[in-house]
Design a protein around this motif. Structure first.
Motif, PDB file in Angstrom:
ATOM      1  N   ILE A  35       9.471   1.037   2.210  1.00 60.37           N
ATOM      2  CA  ILE A  35       9.046   0.686   0.543  1.00 60.37           C
ATOM      3  C   ILE A  35       8.916   2.049  -0.252  1.00 60.37           C
ATOM      4  O   ILE A  35       8.147   2.798   0.172  1.00 60.37           O
ATOM      5  CB  ILE A  35       7.805  -0.366   0.723  1.00 60.37           C
ATOM      6  N   ALA A  36       9.484   1.656  -1.185  1.00 63.20           N
ATOM      7  CA  ALA A  36       9.001   2.696  -2.412  1.00 63.20           C
ATOM      8  C   ALA A  36       7.975   2.282  -3.323  1.00 63.20           C
ATOM      9  O   ALA A  36       8.027   1.195  -3.848  1.00 63.20           O
ATOM     10  CB  ALA A  36      10.430   3.115  -3.224  1.00 63.20           C
ATOM     11  N   ILE A  37       6.993   3.278  -3.453  1.00 68.02           N
ATOM     12  CA  ILE A  37       6.019   2.999  -4.205  1.00 68.02           C
ATOM     13  C   ILE A  37       5.705   4.031  -5.554  1.00 68.02           C
ATOM     14  O   ILE A  37       5.655   5.215  -4.947  1.00 68.02           O
ATOM     15  CB  ILE A  37       4.400   2.960  -3.581  1.00 68.02           C
ATOM     16  N   PHE A  38       5.604   3.683  -6.455  1.00 63.79           N
ATOM     17  CA  PHE A  38       5.312   4.423  -7.660  1.00 63.79           C
ATOM     18  C   PHE A  38       3.870   4.350  -8.138  1.00 63.79           C
ATOM     19  O   PHE A  38       3.314   3.253  -8.321  1.00 63.79           O
ATOM     20  CB  PHE A  38       6.152   4.190  -8.888  1.00 63.79           C
ATOM     21  N   LEU A  86       7.294   7.108  -0.215  1.00 64.01           N
ATOM     22  CA  LEU A  86       8.172   6.103   0.483  1.00 64.01           C
ATOM     23  C   LEU A  86       7.240   5.906   1.950  1.00 64.01           C
ATOM     24  O   LEU A  86       6.456   6.686   2.684  1.00 64.01           O
ATOM     25  CB  LEU A  86       9.431   6.740   1.230  1.00 64.01           C
ATOM     26  N   PHE A  87       6.983   4.686   2.207  1.00 56.80           N
ATOM     27  CA  PHE A  87       6.207   4.266   3.211  1.00 56.80           C
ATOM     28  C   PHE A  87       6.797   3.415   4.330  1.00 56.80           C
ATOM     29  O   PHE A  87       7.945   2.727   4.031  1.00 56.80           O
ATOM     30  CB  PHE A  87       5.024   3.167   2.703  1.00 56.80           C
ATOM     31  N   ALA A 110      -0.429  -1.317  -3.252  1.00 58.21           N
ATOM     32  CA  ALA A 110       0.388  -1.722  -3.860  1.00 58.21           C
ATOM     33  C   ALA A 110       1.601  -2.200  -2.882  1.00 58.21           C
ATOM     34  O   ALA A 110       2.462  -3.097  -2.902  1.00 58.21           O
ATOM     35  CB  ALA A 110       1.265  -0.822  -4.816  1.00 58.21           C
ATOM     36  N   ALA A 111       1.710  -1.320  -1.456  1.00 59.84           N
ATOM     37  CA  ALA A 111       2.781  -1.510  -0.365  1.00 59.84           C
ATOM     38  C   ALA A 111       2.240  -2.813   0.340  1.00 59.84           C
ATOM     39  O   ALA A 111       2.989  -3.763   0.592  1.00 59.84           O
ATOM     40  CB  ALA A 111       2.811  -0.231   0.173  1.00 59.84           C
ATOM     41  N   LEU A 112       0.900  -2.798   0.523  1.00 58.90           N
ATOM     42  CA  LEU A 112       0.412  -3.903   1.340  1.00 58.90           C
ATOM     43  C   LEU A 112       0.654  -5.286   0.744  1.00 58.90           C
ATOM     44  O   LEU A 112       0.908  -6.344   1.159  1.00 58.90           O
ATOM     45  CB  LEU A 112      -1.047  -3.700   1.715  1.00 58.90           C
ATOM     46  N   ALA A 113       0.456  -5.059  -0.665  1.00 60.29           N
ATOM     47  CA  ALA A 113       0.664  -6.321  -1.514  1.00 60.29           C
ATOM     48  C   ALA A 113       2.159  -7.063  -1.314  1.00 60.29           C
ATOM     49  O   ALA A 113       2.283  -8.136  -1.758  1.00 60.29           O
ATOM     50  CB  ALA A 113       0.147  -6.173  -3.000  1.00 60.29           C
TER      51      ALA A 113
END
Length: 470
Positions: A6-9, A20-21, A441-444
């Protein structure tokens, strides 16, 4: 096989980051940039919105082209209190005004004369009166100062939702942005405040969706799930909520020390607002009672005084070890407030500066002694500030079992030991989460891309007691 990711800004005022996670929420790739600010039409500094827009799009295209990763989802965490005004084509109609921009006194008076009194609106919206930091007032200003441009407005979007719709083409609103000292949301009625409707601004605010929503979108030749973005302070809570079920308070320390209690849903009182309490909104839609203290800034200013007085480097405090004997000696001679029971009664002090700024530094024989006094004074304030969110008056109240401290003061052994002594009946921990806002934000977005269970070990802890580190 490419690694699913997952890409997180994670967009801050200073640093713009992309992570990236992997499916276990480990950071497997990252980059960071800093943008020079530009000026708006009044000459005030502001974010370079065009550069930010282009960076988001080009950066996502860059990582989606990496052969070693398969980007399944993307989400966004950004600073709050910032609105982007877009037309029907999604193009911005104005600069991204700085939330520190001076607000016209006449317009502010007009607003409260029309919709006040001020005390009623601030209580109902759980928003201290902060002028441009109240993003609802930014929209009000845009309407009244630029009516011809406002006529072209399709939506006023908070910054997280603006960067999200750059990819998804889905303009929405969500509660972590709406509920954060915006003066937009009526916490009593759980809807937009009456003034928003009377100004007909609710029709210019995009439809509200759950904060953990996502939309399947085609981008750069691939299909990804695009989250709707989160306010960064609310996002930083999510790793803690994922890891701990028992009630806790998180003290997030930086320039501001923000005490957040996601288990306290009691309405804000006029007194709490006076002492800089506010409500954040949990990403699941519940209110999070919070209080702010300018302690990081105070620490920064006072260590400069100490460095000059004792002719040492500004960062000399890093080398000071915690001394219980020194604390006891200072308390004995200065009559310092030391317990929860007497703190509020004796010292309803301003939240803007500690007592240390009024102290005569020549009274201290060593730097170590003076620095211990500085932290003693800051923790005396922290005790008051955190106590404001600890007490829950709701019928289904649950007592807080733990206090977590992340950020700079979590690494300060004097602060941590004094905090443990100040709250002897609550477990106090220094907590560490790598890139908490981005991880939140990734976990959401977890349900939209990841079939693995949510991790329960996102947070590293170090426990402090009144006398020793455990």
């Amino acid at each position: 096989m490419p690694t699913p990711a997952i890409a997180i800004f994670d967009i801050g005022k200073t640093n713009k980051k992309l992570f990236l996670f992997d499916e276990h929420y480990r950071i497997v790739w990252e980059k960071s940039e800093q943008f020079a600010e530009i000026t708006d039409e009044d000459g005030d500094s502001c974010e370079d919105l065009n550069r930010l827009t282009n960076w988001v799009k080009s950066s996502l295209a860059e990582v989606m082209a990496l052969p070693e990763f398969s980007i399944r989802a993307v989400n966004f965490s950004t600073y709050g209190a910032s609105m982007v005004f877009i037309d029907k084509a999604g193009h911005s109609l104005s600069p991204l005004y700085n939330y520190l921009k001076a607000y016209p006194e006449g317009l502010l008076k007009q607003f409260f004369d029309t919709y006040g009194p001020e005390s009623a609106i601030t209580r109902q919206t759980a928003s201290p009166s902060l002028s441009s930091l109240n993003s609802g007032l930014q929209v009000y200003r845009f309407k009244h100062e630029q009516p011809e441009v406002f006529a072209k407005l399709a939506f006023a979007l908070h910054l997280p939702q603006y960067v999200s719709q750059l990819i998804s083409d889905w303009p929405v609103s969500e509660l972590t942005s709406i509920g954060c000292h915006t003066m937009l949301w009526d916490f009593d009625r759980q809807t937009y405040h009456e003034w928003v409707k009377r100004e007909e601004l609710d029709t210019r605010l995009a439809p509200i969706v759950p904060s953990d929503s996502a939309r399947q979108t085609s981008f750069a030749g691939s299909t990804v799930q695009v989250g709707v973005g989160l306010h960064d302070s609310s996002a930083a809570l999510i790793p803690y909520l994922a890891s701990f079920q028992d009630p806790f308070v998180l003290i997030s320390t930086g320039t501001w020390c923000l005490s957040m209690n996601p288990f306290n849903n009691s309405p804000l009182t006029a007194e709490e607002l006076q002492y800089d309490c506010l409500n954040f909104m949990h990403y699941k839609g519940r209110s999070v009672k919070s209080s702010r203290l300018f302690a990081g800034y105070e620490h920064e200013q006072q260590i400069k005084r100490l460095a000059e007085q004792f002719q040492v480097p500004v960062d000399e405090y890093i080398r000071v070890q915690y001394s219980p004997d020194c604390i006891d000696e200072l308390r004995l001679h200065a009559g310092r407030v030391t317990t929860q029971n007497d703190a509020k009664g004796k010292q309803l002090l301003s939240m803007q500066g500690s007592l240390f700024g009024q102290r005569n530094l020549s009274d201290f024989s060593t730097y170590e002694e003076a620095y211990h006094q500085l932290i003693l004074d800051i923790v005396a304030q922290q005790l008051i500030s955190t106590n404001l969110v600890l007490t829950d008056t709701s019928p289904n109240r649950a007592d807080v079992k733990r206090i977590f401290v992340d950020g700079g003061f979590g690494k300060n052994p004097i602060y941590m030991n004094l905090l443990a002594r100040a709250f002897p009946n609550i477990e106090v921990y220094a907590a560490s989460v790598a890139q908490a806002s981005a991880l939140g934000a990734a976990l959401a977005t977890h349900q939209h891309w990841n079939s693995h269970p949510l991790p329960g070990d996102c947070v590293e802890l170090k426990k402090y007691t009144a006398s020793v580190i455990a």
